[in-house]
Write a protein that holds these residues in place. Sequence first.
Motif, PDB file in Angstrom:
ATOM      1  N   LEU A  74       0.835  -1.207   0.000  1.00 52.72           N
ATOM      2  CA  LEU A  74       0.000   0.000   0.000  1.00 52.72           C
ATOM      3  C   LEU A  74       0.865   1.250   0.000  1.00 52.72           C
ATOM      4  CD1 LEU A  74      -2.944   1.311   0.557  1.00 52.72           C
ATOM      5  CD2 LEU A  74      -2.117   1.450   2.916  1.00 52.72           C
ATOM      6  N   ALA A  75       1.927   1.235   0.790  1.00 52.70           N
ATOM      7  CA  ALA A  75       2.758   2.430   0.926  1.00 52.70           C
ATOM      8  C   ALA A  75       3.553   2.708  -0.339  1.00 52.70           C
ATOM      9  CB  ALA A  75       3.709   2.276   2.120  1.00 52.70           C
ATOM     10  N   ALA A  76       4.006   1.644  -1.003  1.00 50.88           N
ATOM     11  CA  ALA A  76       4.764   1.775  -2.246  1.00 50.88           C
ATOM     12  C   ALA A  76       6.115   2.446  -2.009  1.00 50.88           C
ATOM     13  CB  ALA A  76       3.979   2.529  -3.314  1.00 50.88           C
ATOM     14  N   GLU A  77       6.119   3.552  -1.251  1.00 53.16           N
ATOM     15  CA  GLU A  77       7.357   4.226  -0.911  1.00 53.16           C
ATOM     16  C   GLU A  77       7.544   4.206   0.610  1.00 53.16           C
ATOM     17  OE1 GLU A  77       7.139   8.144  -2.448  1.00 53.16           O
ATOM     18  OE2 GLU A  77       7.397   7.545  -4.539  1.00 53.16           O
ATOM     19  N   SER A  78       8.775   4.424   1.041  1.00 51.25           N
ATOM     20  CA  SER A  78       9.070   4.381   2.478  1.00 51.25           C
ATOM     21  C   SER A  78       9.203   5.782   3.052  1.00 51.25           C
ATOM     22  CB  SER A  78      10.373   3.605   2.709  1.00 51.25           C
ATOM     23  OG  SER A  78      11.424   4.240   2.012  1.00 51.25           O
ATOM     24  N   LYS A  79       8.422   6.711   2.507  1.00 49.88           N
ATOM     25  CA  LYS A  79       8.512   8.102   2.957  1.00 49.88           C
ATOM     26  C   LYS A  79       7.121   8.638   3.214  1.00 49.88           C
ATOM     27  CE  LYS A  79      12.362   8.586  -0.292  1.00 49.88           C
ATOM     28  NZ  LYS A  79      12.051   7.319  -1.005  1.00 49.88           N
ATOM     29  N   SER A  80       7.030   9.522   4.179  1.00 44.31           N
ATOM     30  CA  SER A  80       5.760  10.170   4.506  1.00 44.31           C
ATOM     31  C   SER A  80       5.329  11.078   3.356  1.00 44.31           C
ATOM     32  CB  SER A  80       5.932  10.988   5.784  1.00 44.31           C
ATOM     33  OG  SER A  80       4.780  11.732   6.052  1.00 44.31           O
ATOM     34  N   SER A  81       4.016  11.064   3.045  1.00 47.83           N
ATOM     35  CA  SER A  81       3.489  11.949   2.001  1.00 47.83           C
ATOM     36  C   SER A  81       1.991  12.110   2.189  1.00 47.83           C
ATOM     37  CB  SER A  81       3.778  11.382   0.609  1.00 47.83           C
ATOM     38  OG  SER A  81       2.983  10.233   0.367  1.00 47.83           O
ATOM     39  N   PRO A  82       1.407  13.214   1.720  1.00 48.36           N
ATOM     40  CA  PRO A  82      -0.057  13.399   1.809  1.00 48.36           C
ATOM     41  C   PRO A  82      -0.810  12.309   1.060  1.00 48.36           C
ATOM     42  CG  PRO A  82       1.042  15.483   1.331  1.00 48.36           C
ATOM     43  CD  PRO A  82       2.073  14.420   1.200  1.00 48.36           C
ATOM     44  N   ALA A  83      -0.302  11.882  -0.097  1.00 50.30           N
ATOM     45  CA  ALA A  83      -0.985  10.840  -0.870  1.00 50.30           C
ATOM     46  C   ALA A  83      -1.042   9.533  -0.085  1.00 50.30           C
ATOM     47  CB  ALA A  83      -0.255  10.630  -2.196  1.00 50.30           C
ATOM     48  N   LEU A  84       0.050   9.197   0.618  1.00 47.67           N
ATOM     49  CA  LEU A  84       0.059   7.991   1.435  1.00 47.67           C
ATOM     50  C   LEU A  84      -0.957   8.103   2.564  1.00 47.67           C
ATOM     51  CD1 LEU A  84       1.194   5.270   2.276  1.00 47.67           C
ATOM     52  CD2 LEU A  84       3.084   6.458   3.416  1.00 47.67           C
ATOM     53  N   SER A  85      -1.069   9.278   3.154  1.00 48.35           N
ATOM     54  CA  SER A  85      -2.052   9.479   4.229  1.00 48.35           C
ATOM     55  C   SER A  85      -3.458   9.171   3.747  1.00 48.35           C
ATOM     56  CB  SER A  85      -1.980  10.918   4.751  1.00 48.35           C
ATOM     57  OG  SER A  85      -0.768  11.158   5.428  1.00 48.35           O
ATOM     58  N   GLN A  86      -3.787   9.587   2.535  1.00 46.48           N
ATOM     59  CA  GLN A  86      -5.123   9.336   1.987  1.00 46.48           C
ATOM     60  C   GLN A  86      -5.366   7.838   1.815  1.00 46.48           C
ATOM     61  OE1 GLN A  86      -7.677  11.483   1.486  1.00 46.48           O
ATOM     62  NE2 GLN A  86      -6.322  12.959   2.504  1.00 46.48           N
ATOM     63  N   ARG A  87      -4.388   7.127   1.286  1.00 47.99           N
ATOM     64  CA  ARG A  87      -4.558   5.678   1.101  1.00 47.99           C
ATOM     65  C   ARG A  87      -4.703   4.965   2.439  1.00 47.99           C
ATOM     66  NH1 ARG A  87      -0.300   6.577  -2.641  1.00 47.99           N
ATOM     67  NH2 ARG A  87       1.229   5.464  -1.355  1.00 47.99           N
ATOM     68  N   GLU A  88      -3.950   5.426   3.439  1.00 48.04           N
ATOM     69  CA  GLU A  88      -4.036   4.812   4.775  1.00 48.04           C
ATOM     70  C   GLU A  88      -5.407   5.028   5.397  1.00 48.04           C
ATOM     71  OE1 GLU A  88       0.704   5.439   5.907  1.00 48.04           O
ATOM     72  OE2 GLU A  88      -0.797   6.943   6.425  1.00 48.04           O
ATOM     73  N   GLN A 121      -8.214   5.401   3.917  1.00 50.37           N
ATOM     74  CA  GLN A 121      -9.195   4.549   3.251  1.00 50.37           C
ATOM     75  C   GLN A 121      -9.099   3.098   3.709  1.00 50.37           C
ATOM     76  OE1 GLN A 121      -8.478   5.118  -0.932  1.00 50.37           O
ATOM     77  NE2 GLN A 121      -9.061   7.281  -0.901  1.00 50.37           N
ATOM     78  N   SER A 122      -7.885   2.638   3.975  1.00 50.62           N
ATOM     79  CA  SER A 122      -7.689   1.228   4.326  1.00 50.62           C
ATOM     80  C   SER A 122      -7.744   0.952   5.826  1.00 50.62           C
ATOM     81  CB  SER A 122      -6.341   0.740   3.782  1.00 50.62           C
ATOM     82  OG  SER A 122      -6.293   0.813   2.384  1.00 50.62           O
ATOM     83  N   TYR A 123      -7.246   1.905   6.641  1.00 51.15           N
ATOM     84  CA  TYR A 123      -7.089   1.637   8.077  1.00 51.15           C
ATOM     85  C   TYR A 123      -7.788   2.648   8.983  1.00 51.15           C
ATOM     86  CZ  TYR A 123      -3.229  -0.985   5.965  1.00 51.15           C
ATOM     87  OH  TYR A 123      -2.479  -1.812   5.179  1.00 51.15           O
ATOM     88  N   GLN A 124      -8.487   3.618   8.424  1.00 54.01           N
ATOM     89  CA  GLN A 124      -9.157   4.674   9.197  1.00 54.01           C
ATOM     90  C   GLN A 124      -8.195   5.497  10.057  1.00 54.01           C
ATOM     91  OE1 GLN A 124     -10.570   1.259   9.579  1.00 54.01           O
ATOM     92  NE2 GLN A 124     -11.344   1.865   7.570  1.00 54.01           N
ATOM     93  N   GLN A 125      -6.933   5.438   9.721  1.00 48.92           N
ATOM     94  CA  GLN A 125      -5.912   6.176  10.467  1.00 48.92           C
ATOM     95  C   GLN A 125      -4.711   6.381   9.551  1.00 48.92           C
ATOM     96  OE1 GLN A 125      -5.584   8.173  12.877  1.00 48.92           O
ATOM     97  NE2 GLN A 125      -5.250   6.997  14.757  1.00 48.92           N
ATOM     98  N   ASP A 126      -4.113   7.577   9.587  1.00 44.95           N
ATOM     99  CA  ASP A 126      -2.933   7.792   8.747  1.00 44.95           C
ATOM    100  C   ASP A 126      -1.669   7.793   9.607  1.00 44.95           C
ATOM    101  OD1 ASP A 126      -2.989  10.307   9.967  1.00 44.95           O
ATOM    102  OD2 ASP A 126      -2.329  11.329   8.160  1.00 44.95           O
ATOM    103  N   HIS A 127      -0.513   7.709   8.933  1.00 45.02           N
ATOM    104  CA  HIS A 127       0.749   7.496   9.644  1.00 45.02           C
ATOM    105  C   HIS A 127       1.127   8.665  10.541  1.00 45.02           C
ATOM    106  CE1 HIS A 127       1.946   9.506   5.842  1.00 45.02           C
ATOM    107  NE2 HIS A 127       2.907  10.042   6.550  1.00 45.02           N
ATOM    108  N   LEU A 128       0.694   9.891  10.220  1.00 46.94           N
ATOM    109  CA  LEU A 128       1.036  11.030  11.075  1.00 46.94           C
ATOM    110  C   LEU A 128       0.307  10.944  12.409  1.00 46.94           C
ATOM    111  CD1 LEU A 128       1.123  14.007   8.521  1.00 46.94           C
ATOM    112  CD2 LEU A 128       2.989  12.523   9.303  1.00 46.94           C
TER     113      LEU A 128
END
Length: 693
Positions: free
Chosen positions: A161-175, A177-184
Amino acid sequence: MGVAAIKYGEQDIANLFCMPQTLVTLIESCLSGAGVPELAEIVLQDAALSARVINAASKAGSTRIDAAEPVTSAIQQLGLPVVTGIALQAAKQVVAHDFTDTSLHFLNSLWFSSRVAGQFARCLSPTVSYLHVEEAQLSGLLLNLGLYTLFSKHGDDYAELAAESKSSPALSQRELQSYQQDHLHVAEDVIEPWKLDSFLIDAVRFLHQDVVQIENSSQLLKIARLSHQICQHPLELTDDVRQLAERLFQFSRSEIDYLFSWAKGLYKGAIPALEDPEKLREQLKEARGRLIDLIFALADQEGARARLLGNNRPELLATEARHLYLENSPAGEAIFMLVDHKNNQLAGIVAEGQARLISELKVPLDASLSLVVQALVSGETNNSFSAKQPLSVTDQLLLRIGGKRGFFCQPFLLDGRLLGAVVLSVDREEEMSTLHLLRLRMFGQVVSESIAQLSNDVPDNFFEGSAQLRRVSHELSNPLTIIGNYAEVIGHLLPDDEHREFTDAIKREVRRVDDVLNYYLNQQELPPFPDRDISLNQLVYEAVDALQEGELQPRRIDVRFNLKNDLAKVSTNGVLVKQILVNLLKNAAEAVTEGGEIQLATRDSYCSDGGRFVEVVVQDNGGGIDSQVKDQLFRPVVSTKGPGHAGVGLSIVKGMVDDLGGRISYHSSPAAGTGFHLQIPCGDDDFSAASLI
């Protein structure tokens, strides 16, 4: 009805994967009895390891973690055995887990990305005059903490899901949708219980806020933002980074180019082979094998510690320790010598079954020709095969007693305290490599602990030390009086009080030397009551004035002040505090080049058992402290100043700080220079001499 977001916490920290190679380095250092600075430097290479250590310290007791040096403070609170235990649990987790190619690729990329952000923040911090270098490095290191946590929970699914190992707004959106919580927000959940007096948690949770809001916020948030931007392209400096650096810190092109080149040099060697899965797996296999060996070594260390427990006499301790060395090395004999503080010498201790002649070995600690004394004073092993000078009589006696062609010396030290040494007799120089192995260094750490415990039962010989100090004081008394008298005469000869401030300064400093000598003469017999309402800021200014003409102005050293206006006053010994500050400033002045800079800052702090302290930070922009002497920095023999310096200043400082009931720590690197943190307890209104003993 929506699904409630999961709350992350300390159990999730226990599941974070640490980098195996970093764990190897940490455990080896723990087994060898490394000091706090070395351990902190290792831990700060890994975000998961840093989180584990800080979390453990935050739960350990009432002592607050020092937000300026969170990892160093946490390690100081936990102690070596607990840090070793944390590393051991993390190692077992790595050894037991079945990593897929997907997870290996993701984790290696994540470890590298976090290290890049941490190293860049470490370089950026002193460049923008942010004094808390370790706090800045940790903020960069933990920008991806949420990614670590989500991966530990969801594994390969999250890696894909992350595809990359870096924090990003796009990753937050995918998180979301999938986990109801983002990495930040996950990182915020994990960091919040640490209760750090820091904007570190804000640096993480506001990482993707509009830069318009970041540029007007705390320095730490800006450092984190630029460090994160570097992670996007760690090996090339992009226009986006240049523009952000100019916007946040007004860097010119040449300034950001230099900073990037500096930081890149620190992390370039850690680039993972992400395009070569076989190499990643081979590196993991090698690290796992080493971790398994170290896990067994830790078990051996505990076994050795148990064997030495309860040996409450030197000869009993020597007997059991001798068995340990002979069982685990090619040595034919092990001769133990302990420091006799009363007579300032090394004294041989006869173990069961050994020749009585060992008890007649008495070597003065100033006998620099003896290899065993050299080993003890330097804190490094040595041997008779590589001696660059003829063997002393003592060394030849050791050769005869050992019955072999040569010998190897291993010193025993603990927290900078000289305890003794073991002399291992061997026949061939080739056997030296075996004696340098971790197992022997590990036994050295355990024996050092046992000797220290044994010596705690013997009272310090105050009277001999006091008599020596009285002799020194008597010898200094006459020249000090003469210097003071000459200053008085010169003052009267100057027309119209011209340059009178210089003669007054001379007299003032002569009085200070006399006060310090008198303090050490009287402290055991009649501890002085502290002075009330001492202003640390005032003492800082006085210390600078004392060095202005002789040390600072001639070399054009720029002293910058960042003193807290409403700093709490303290009940303490002002004479000693000023002497400590003068020594630290003099050290800083000698560490910088001509035209260098020293920054002085003061603040209130709450970092020891909930008590109130006032703190002064003495930060230079010199080349840092050589890593080989960091662990022994407060010992009398250590000097980073080159030939002609005895290196006793920091030893005196440490003794004075201990006398005041204070604390002193430091951080140092070639990139950031060296900063000493002096903490003086505020004291209570109801104080007594008993509380000072």
